[in-house]
Motif scaffolding. Structure first.
Motif, PDB file in Angstrom:
ATOM      1  N   GLN A 103       0.407  -1.412  -0.217  1.00 30.40           N
ATOM      2  CA  GLN A 103      -0.223  -0.550   0.787  1.00 30.40           C
ATOM      3  C   GLN A 103       0.850   1.377  -0.065  1.00 30.40           C
ATOM      4  OE1 GLN A 103      -0.903  -3.158   1.854  1.00 30.40           O
ATOM      5  NE2 GLN A 103      -2.801  -2.792   2.216  1.00 30.40           N
ATOM      6  N   GLY A 109      -8.122   7.033  -4.344  1.00 25.81           N
ATOM      7  CA  GLY A 109      -8.229   5.315  -4.726  1.00 25.81           C
ATOM      8  C   GLY A 109      -7.316   4.509  -3.454  1.00 25.81           C
ATOM      9  N   SER A 144      -8.918   2.593  -0.394  1.00 25.02           N
ATOM     10  CA  SER A 144      -8.885   1.106  -0.419  1.00 25.02           C
ATOM     11  C   SER A 144      -8.165   0.210   0.452  1.00 25.02           C
ATOM     12  CB  SER A 144      -8.819   0.668  -1.934  1.00 25.02           C
ATOM     13  OG  SER A 144      -7.113   0.826  -1.559  1.00 25.02           O
ATOM     14  N   TRP A 145      -7.450   1.670   1.477  1.00 27.86           N
ATOM     15  CA  TRP A 145      -6.391   0.549   2.174  1.00 27.86           C
ATOM     16  C   TRP A 145      -6.859  -0.091   3.328  1.00 27.86           C
ATOM     17  CZ3 TRP A 145      -1.474   3.052   2.065  1.00 27.86           C
ATOM     18  CH2 TRP A 145      -0.420   3.268   2.962  1.00 27.86           C
ATOM     19  N   THR A 177      -9.753  -1.433   3.228  1.00 27.18           N
ATOM     20  CA  THR A 177     -11.028  -2.780   2.797  1.00 27.18           C
ATOM     21  C   THR A 177     -10.127  -3.928   2.012  1.00 27.18           C
ATOM     22  OG1 THR A 177     -12.060  -0.520   1.611  1.00 27.18           O
ATOM     23  CG2 THR A 177     -13.094  -2.323   0.539  1.00 27.18           C
ATOM     24  N   ILE A 178      -9.152  -3.435   1.143  1.00 29.62           N
ATOM     25  CA  ILE A 178      -8.604  -4.929  -0.104  1.00 29.62           C
ATOM     26  C   ILE A 178      -7.567  -5.475   1.330  1.00 29.62           C
ATOM     27  CG2 ILE A 178      -7.451  -4.944  -1.288  1.00 29.62           C
ATOM     28  CD1 ILE A 178     -10.298  -4.306  -2.195  1.00 29.62           C
ATOM     29  N   THR A 195      -3.728  -8.516  -1.900  1.00 25.29           N
ATOM     30  CA  THR A 195      -3.556  -7.259  -2.258  1.00 25.29           C
ATOM     31  C   THR A 195      -2.477  -6.521  -2.784  1.00 25.29           C
ATOM     32  OG1 THR A 195      -1.780  -7.349  -0.331  1.00 25.29           O
ATOM     33  CG2 THR A 195      -3.996  -6.646  -0.058  1.00 25.29           C
ATOM     34  N   PHE A 198      -3.955  -6.387  -6.435  1.00 32.10           N
ATOM     35  CA  PHE A 198      -5.321  -5.592  -6.411  1.00 32.10           C
ATOM     36  C   PHE A 198      -4.582  -4.557  -6.551  1.00 32.10           C
ATOM     37  CE2 PHE A 198      -6.898  -2.084  -4.647  1.00 32.10           C
ATOM     38  CZ  PHE A 198      -8.031  -1.730  -5.218  1.00 32.10           C
ATOM     39  N   TYR A 199      -3.384  -4.076  -6.265  1.00 30.70           N
ATOM     40  CA  TYR A 199      -2.418  -2.722  -6.155  1.00 30.70           C
ATOM     41  C   TYR A 199      -1.734  -2.649  -7.587  1.00 30.70           C
ATOM     42  CZ  TYR A 199      -4.316  -1.056  -2.078  1.00 30.70           C
ATOM     43  OH  TYR A 199      -4.739  -1.343  -0.671  1.00 30.70           O
ATOM     44  N   PHE A 231      -4.015  -2.294 -10.163  1.00 32.18           N
ATOM     45  CA  PHE A 231      -4.298  -0.872  -9.727  1.00 32.18           C
ATOM     46  C   PHE A 231      -3.852   0.149 -10.375  1.00 32.18           C
ATOM     47  CE2 PHE A 231      -4.185   3.172  -7.827  1.00 32.18           C
ATOM     48  CZ  PHE A 231      -5.580   4.211  -7.304  1.00 32.18           C
TER      49      PHE A 231
END
Length: 101
Positions: free
Chosen positions: A10, A76, A80-81, A83-84, A88, A91-92, A95
């Protein structure tokens, strides 16, 4: 190459999006100094018959879309910090791939 544990993914994604947003004014400044039309233009022949070309460029309207994308990307990541929780890294990764103009 980043580990799955902790929040390093993140933080890395947030850093990349903030750097990208920070570079947007440097990208926009030369555009204002040039005559109207496409800037940062890429125009290449693609298929000979029929004559199809790959033509990509930034004009005055799409410049604001690039700046808006740069502004919304860190938001964004922050949204999503917490939530996901699963996958991860994937997802990132996606993203950041989808954010690139």
């Amino acid at each position: 190459m980043l580990p799955r544990r902790g929040r390093i993914i993140q933080w890395f994604t947030l850093l990349v999006t903030l750097i990208t947003f920070g570079l947007d004014p440097a990208f926009a400044r030369p555009l204002r100094l040039r005559p109207p039309g496409f800037q940062f233009e890429e125009d290449r022949p693609w298929i000979d018959s029929p004559a199809i070309r790959y033509h990509l460029g930034v004009d005055g309207i799409s410049l604001w879309i690039v700046v808006l994308t740069g502004f919304l990307a860190p938001l964004g990541v922050l949204a999503s910090w917490n939530t996901i929780a699963h996958r991860t890294k994937e997802f990132y990764f996606f993203f950041l791939i989808s954010k690139q103009p």
